[in-house]
Design an enzyme around this catalytic site. Sequence first.
Site, short mmCIF file in Angstrom:
data_model
loop_
_atom_site.label_atom_id
_atom_site.label_comp_id
_atom_site.label_asym_id
_atom_site.label_seq_id
_atom_site.Cartn_x
_atom_site.Cartn_y
_atom_site.Cartn_z
N THR A 32 0.84 -1.20 0.00
CA THR A 32 0.00 0.00 0.00
C THR A 32 0.87 1.25 0.00
O THR A 32 0.58 2.23 -0.70
CB THR A 32 -0.94 0.00 1.22
OG1 THR A 32 -1.73 -1.19 1.21
CG2 THR A 32 -1.85 1.22 1.19
N ASP A 215 -4.36 -2.29 -7.85
CA ASP A 215 -4.04 -2.97 -6.59
C ASP A 215 -4.67 -4.37 -6.59
O ASP A 215 -5.62 -4.64 -7.33
CB ASP A 215 -4.60 -2.16 -5.42
CG ASP A 215 -4.08 -2.64 -4.08
OD1 ASP A 215 -3.10 -3.42 -4.05
OD2 ASP A 215 -4.65 -2.23 -3.04
N ARG A 600 -0.95 -13.40 8.75
CA ARG A 600 -1.61 -12.32 9.49
C ARG A 600 -0.96 -12.13 10.86
O ARG A 600 -1.17 -11.10 11.52
CB ARG A 600 -3.10 -12.62 9.71
CG ARG A 600 -3.95 -12.84 8.47
CD ARG A 600 -3.83 -11.74 7.47
NE ARG A 600 -2.87 -12.09 6.43
CZ ARG A 600 -2.44 -11.24 5.50
NH1 ARG A 600 -2.87 -9.99 5.49
NH2 ARG A 600 -1.57 -11.62 4.58
#
Length: 727
Positions: A32, A215, A600
């Site tokens: 990002t 993206d 994660r």
Amino acid sequence: MDLEHLNEQQRGAVTAGPGPVIVYAGPGSGKTRVLTQRLAWLVREQGVYPGAIMAVTFTNRAASEMRSRVEALLGGRLRGARVGTFHSICGRLLRAEAEYLPWSSDYVIFDADDQRTAVRMALTDMGMRQEWRQARDIVNKISRAKCELITAQDYVAPDYGHLLAQEVYPRYQNILLEADAMDFGDLLMQTVFLLQQNEDLYRKYGNLVEYLLVDEFQDTNLAQYRLVRLFARPQQNVFVVGDEDQAIYSWRGADWRNVTSFRKDFPQAQEFRLEQNYRSTQTVVEAARSVIRHNPDRVDKALFTTRERGAKIQMYSAFDSREEAEHIVQNTRRLMNDGHLQLRDFAVMYRSHFQSRALEVAFIDAGIPYRLVRGVAFYSRREIQGMMACLRFSHNPNDQVSFLRIVNEFGPGIGDKTLGAFKLWREREKLGCGEALVRLLEGAQVPFPTRMVRNLQNLAGRCIDWWGVAATGNLPALFDKILPATANEDWLWKVSDDEEQVRERGENLAELRGQLEQALQEGQSLGDFLAERALYTDVDIRDPDLDAVSLMTLHATKGTEFPVVFIAGVVDGQLPHMRSLDSPEQLAEERRLFYVGITRAMDELYLSCTFRSANAVYDPSRFLDDIPAELLNVSASPSLRSTYEPVVDSSWAPAPVVAAPRPQLQFRSGMRVLHTHFGQGMVIESEARRDDEEVTVVFTAHGIKRLSASIAGLRLLDQSAGHTGKD
């Protein structure tokens, strides 16, 4: 711009020259940041007019975040830039170019409910009203076709299950046109067709879009990839960021192979690999890398981190899901007591929605707040609420709330007028719901039409049967009596979006039956069971604003990170899912799903598996074999250790062996059997396993299942295949 905070690969991607660029972004690698820095760099350092830039992502939230980050970097508004989702950008283009379309510029967009209504209208027009229950499935098949750029005229059913969609699709599309409406699939498909078939428009938008940024490229479908190619030419200044190792949405039409197609279509593309993970400890990164490297046809990323090695991955074997959930709660409480973590730092992940049930119970019993991410709490799910209403009414025939839910969900022909007349009559006669239903069956004179009486009598007959079974105290038998008349397969199709949701609702109901079986074994009455479960509807403990543990499916974890992650149910049949075991491609996606879950975790990772559930016995997931033993700390529950002696070998987990005489086999290959949830099937094989008989059955509607004979409740339909082992 100051780019010193970027690593070498990030900086290279941000400042890459003109032409196509593909960025392989590993998890936690700062993709990002690269995207937003690239957009800002084009405007500030290269002098690109913002209106010549199109940045595309998959959610409005992500698009809004991208825009705000770039504006913060530039110190002002990003005027003119097209930043949005594929659907929003296409929607604006189609309105601007409506003169080329059979729709007006004021067309409306049909949501999922509108689409189902349109399909039902089409079915009615075609004299197929009886097929209404399949409306959701038909909508999904049509939407998938549009993602693949297949029009109603060109759609050919690939198999028998798609024939109805083939018949409905043309009429459905006419209904949309008559209503001046498009669905989400149209927004993509019609934009592709418009640009492909109109050279002037193709050149117009090719000139307008000087730079294209995309993206989550691995999640694009065929229509979206075609749009990327159309918008990227003739300049070919296209910058895509993706990671095929994190492609987990094929069931939505996404095709990770678009990454490979991009390399073929743009052979001169510059490539950058973001391999430094800023999120996780070295132990977590090594485990993730060891798991994903077994997938074929992928671009290898040598993930690394400068973080410390961190704690070993905790691998726990539990006897059942209740023990597993208690173990997760105990570790959550232990880590919380250390004082440096908040509840929002914990996440519990699992493959399927039904697995949340045991976890929710355990967290409620412990008084630990939790929130369900992108899901509905187990006891709030429609099929569970409906069945619980039937159980409550079986226990208390004067429960008006449960009666109303039963009528609304499962009472054909009983509308508002019938309910109103019934209510007035029983209030006048001072009768409870149950008493009034009995009186109707006995022929009581009532002041409303015979048709209304007949519909109420049909319901009354069902309820009286339920009360009779409830009086015996056999809770699973009560469930089996209720199910065929309520949450049967027709009803499941009626309230579900597609076959996957039908299957999930069925799994949830099977889980509830397993709870009733367990309650019976523990000596609970129906009243005890209902009173205990009533505590689980406390909405206060699931307040989303609370500092709470996150419970989520693995599909819902993209874009998240947590200091502590638990992944529950890591067994063959759940992760990987049973349906993937015979498909190398689906099995590869299940591996990617596990990989996404592992990555994660920031600091600590806990994996757990169970030996058995209400309907099956399990082996640990084959994916666990890929994690190096030195990264694991393995343990098992006391009940599992006391029941089964571990085999001493090099395996990562205690492998149980039989500690009791092997049972006599009741089932043989070829026998036809009936299961209360899965329906009819045929036995493929049966073998003595541990202290039980494990039966593999291929069911007509649900495929292959592996079941524990002692708890599955299989009923033999005939004995033509041989002796059953019974006298």
